[in-house]
Motif scaffolding. Sequence first.
Motif, PDB file in Angstrom:
ATOM      1  N   TYR A   1       2.772  -0.155 -10.269  1.00 19.77           N
ATOM      2  CA  TYR A   1       2.080  -1.340  -9.769  1.00 19.77           C
ATOM      3  C   TYR A   1       1.209  -1.004  -8.559  1.00 19.77           C
ATOM      4  N   ILE A   2       1.737  -0.181  -7.665  1.00 22.02           N
ATOM      5  CA  ILE A   2       0.944   0.233  -6.505  1.00 22.02           C
ATOM      6  C   ILE A   2      -0.310   0.964  -6.961  1.00 22.02           C
ATOM      7  N   ALA A   3      -0.163   1.832  -7.960  1.00 18.68           N
ATOM      8  CA  ALA A   3      -1.326   2.554  -8.498  1.00 18.68           C
ATOM      9  C   ALA A   3      -2.306   1.586  -9.152  1.00 18.68           C
ATOM     10  N   GLN A   4      -1.784   0.596  -9.873  1.00 19.90           N
ATOM     11  CA  GLN A   4      -2.633  -0.397 -10.533  1.00 19.90           C
ATOM     12  C   GLN A   4      -3.439  -1.211  -9.529  1.00 19.90           C
ATOM     13  N   ILE A   5      -2.752  -1.673  -8.460  1.00 24.48           N
ATOM     14  CA  ILE A   5      -3.431  -2.470  -7.437  1.00 24.48           C
ATOM     15  C   ILE A   5      -4.500  -1.642  -6.731  1.00 24.48           C
ATOM     16  N   GLY A   6      -4.160  -0.377  -6.471  1.00 23.16           N
ATOM     17  CA  GLY A   6      -5.127   0.498  -5.824  1.00 23.16           C
ATOM     18  C   GLY A   6      -6.351   0.731  -6.683  1.00 23.16           C
ATOM     19  N   LYS A   7      -6.140   0.945  -7.974  1.00 18.75           N
ATOM     20  CA  LYS A   7      -7.251   1.176  -8.894  1.00 18.75           C
ATOM     21  C   LYS A   7      -8.134  -0.061  -9.015  1.00 18.75           C
ATOM     22  N   ALA A   8      -7.487  -1.237  -8.935  1.00 20.09           N
ATOM     23  CA  ALA A   8      -8.228  -2.501  -9.036  1.00 20.09           C
ATOM     24  C   ALA A   8      -8.975  -2.834  -7.752  1.00 20.09           C
ATOM     25  N   LYS A   9      -8.681  -2.074  -6.685  1.00 15.59           N
ATOM     26  CA  LYS A   9      -9.307  -2.295  -5.377  1.00 15.59           C
ATOM     27  C   LYS A   9      -9.093  -3.735  -4.892  1.00 15.59           C
ATOM     28  N   ALA A  10      -7.868  -4.202  -5.102  1.00 10.58           N
ATOM     29  CA  ALA A  10      -7.516  -5.545  -4.626  1.00 10.58           C
ATOM     30  C   ALA A  10      -7.611  -5.616  -3.106  1.00 10.58           C
ATOM     31  N   TYR A  11      -7.325  -4.502  -2.454  1.00  9.03           N
ATOM     32  CA  TYR A  11      -7.446  -4.404  -0.998  1.00  9.03           C
ATOM     33  C   TYR A  11      -8.564  -3.428  -0.661  1.00  9.03           C
ATOM     34  N   SER A  12      -9.214  -3.650   0.461  1.00 11.77           N
ATOM     35  CA  SER A  12     -10.309  -2.765   0.880  1.00 11.77           C
ATOM     36  C   SER A  12      -9.792  -1.464   1.482  1.00 11.77           C
ATOM     37  N   LYS A  13      -8.498  -1.441   1.835  1.00  9.23           N
ATOM     38  CA  LYS A  13      -7.889  -0.240   2.410  1.00  9.23           C
ATOM     39  C   LYS A  13      -6.770   0.247   1.494  1.00  9.23           C
ATOM     40  N   PRO A  14      -6.367   1.503   1.620  1.00 12.17           N
ATOM     41  CA  PRO A  14      -5.297   2.044   0.785  1.00 12.17           C
ATOM     42  C   PRO A  14      -3.950   1.359   1.060  1.00 12.17           C
ATOM     43  N   ILE A  15      -3.158   1.221   0.039  1.00 12.94           N
ATOM     44  CA  ILE A  15      -1.812   0.666   0.183  1.00 12.94           C
ATOM     45  C   ILE A  15      -0.899   1.756   0.742  1.00 12.94           C
ATOM     46  N   VAL A  16      -0.116   1.412   1.755  1.00 12.52           N
ATOM     47  CA  VAL A  16       0.751   2.400   2.406  1.00 12.52           C
ATOM     48  C   VAL A  16       2.225   2.164   2.075  1.00 12.52           C
ATOM     49  N   THR A  17       2.506   1.239   1.184  1.00 12.32           N
ATOM     50  CA  THR A  17       3.884   0.920   0.807  1.00 12.32           C
ATOM     51  C   THR A  17       4.577   2.139   0.215  1.00 12.32           C
ATOM     52  N   THR A  18       5.781   2.427   0.702  1.00  9.86           N
ATOM     53  CA  THR A  18       6.569   3.533   0.163  1.00  9.86           C
ATOM     54  C   THR A  18       7.598   2.994  -0.826  1.00  9.86           C
ATOM     55  N   VAL A  19       7.981   3.840  -1.763  1.00  3.23           N
ATOM     56  CA  VAL A  19       9.006   3.488  -2.746  1.00  3.23           C
ATOM     57  C   VAL A  19      10.090   4.556  -2.696  1.00  3.23           C
ATOM     58  N   SER A  20      11.331   4.139  -2.484  1.00  3.85           N
ATOM     59  CA  SER A  20      12.440   5.088  -2.438  1.00  3.85           C
ATOM     60  C   SER A  20      13.702   4.421  -2.953  1.00  3.85           C
ATOM     61  N   SER A  21      14.661   5.239  -3.347  1.00  5.30           N
ATOM     62  CA  SER A  21      15.929   4.706  -3.837  1.00  5.30           C
ATOM     63  C   SER A  21      16.730   4.122  -2.682  1.00  5.30           C
ATOM     64  N   LEU A  22      17.339   2.975  -2.912  1.00  2.20           N
ATOM     65  CA  LEU A  22      18.164   2.346  -1.888  1.00  2.20           C
ATOM     66  C   LEU A  22      19.447   3.138  -1.697  1.00  2.20           C
ATOM     67  N   GLU A  23      19.701   3.544  -0.466  1.00  5.02           N
ATOM     68  CA  GLU A  23      20.960   4.212  -0.159  1.00  5.02           C
ATOM     69  C   GLU A  23      22.004   3.207   0.311  1.00  5.02           C
ATOM     70  N   LYS A  24      21.581   2.315   1.196  1.00  4.02           N
ATOM     71  CA  LYS A  24      22.511   1.309   1.707  1.00  4.02           C
ATOM     72  C   LYS A  24      21.725   0.171   2.341  1.00  4.02           C
ATOM     73  N   PHE A  25      22.222  -1.033   2.145  1.00  3.03           N
ATOM     74  CA  PHE A  25      21.651  -2.208   2.798  1.00  3.03           C
ATOM     75  C   PHE A  25      22.710  -2.798   3.711  1.00  3.03           C
ATOM     76  N   TYR A  26      22.321  -3.110   4.941  1.00  2.39           N
ATOM     77  CA  TYR A  26      23.241  -3.680   5.923  1.00  2.39           C
ATOM     78  C   TYR A  26      22.760  -5.071   6.319  1.00  2.39           C
TER      79      TYR A  26
END
Length: 229
Positions: A152-177
Amino acid sequence: MKLHHLLIAASIMLPPGLALAGETVTIVPPPALDQKTSAKSQTVVLAGGCFWGVQGVYQHMKGVTSAVSGYSGGNKQTANYDAVTGGDTGHAESVEVTFDPTVVSLGKILQVYFSVVHNPTELNRQGPDSGTQYRSAIFTTSAEQAEIAKAYIAQIGKAKAYSKPIVTTVSSLEKFYPAEAYHQDYATIHPSQPYIAYYDLPKIENLSKLFPKDYRAKPLLVGQAKASN
């Protein structure tokens, strides 16, 4: 209450009955890749600035069965507001979103995340809040979730929905507090607090206007979610 939010609140003058919008909304297209699951419940953890507003949005979303403010990315010893506010614990203020995929898909959850929850092009900040604890991050709980989020991040970037690059990271959840009790349901409990009125209530209003079929007028609060489970 957060000290920096107290300072911001002191500088915002709200005329009676006037709600101000803190950020411009960017509408992103729906995801081309979405879930293929029959599971009744899934969880994803989303970070996008102060967790008050993120939680507030998802508590108003149909299909979400729980939205809890908390911390992700660091260890148990530093999973508290006093430590996280320093910005060097590795934690991000985040919200654990539990949802029913038969009612709302992960793709829709993420479309709302990228459209009205926050600005995914801001690195380590959202609006007036700065620091790594306010970064844009998706913590996934399955390989399928990670695949969907990255695509989805790649799709949004390709569509140029934002004028700047998306900086959102994606990682596996280790723990939520979970965060301290006074942070839970904050946008609902304190709607007239200037920070909430200026930065967070407009996000909920944008959800209702842009995603009316997914909007729930009465928020599902933390205590209510626990009682129903």
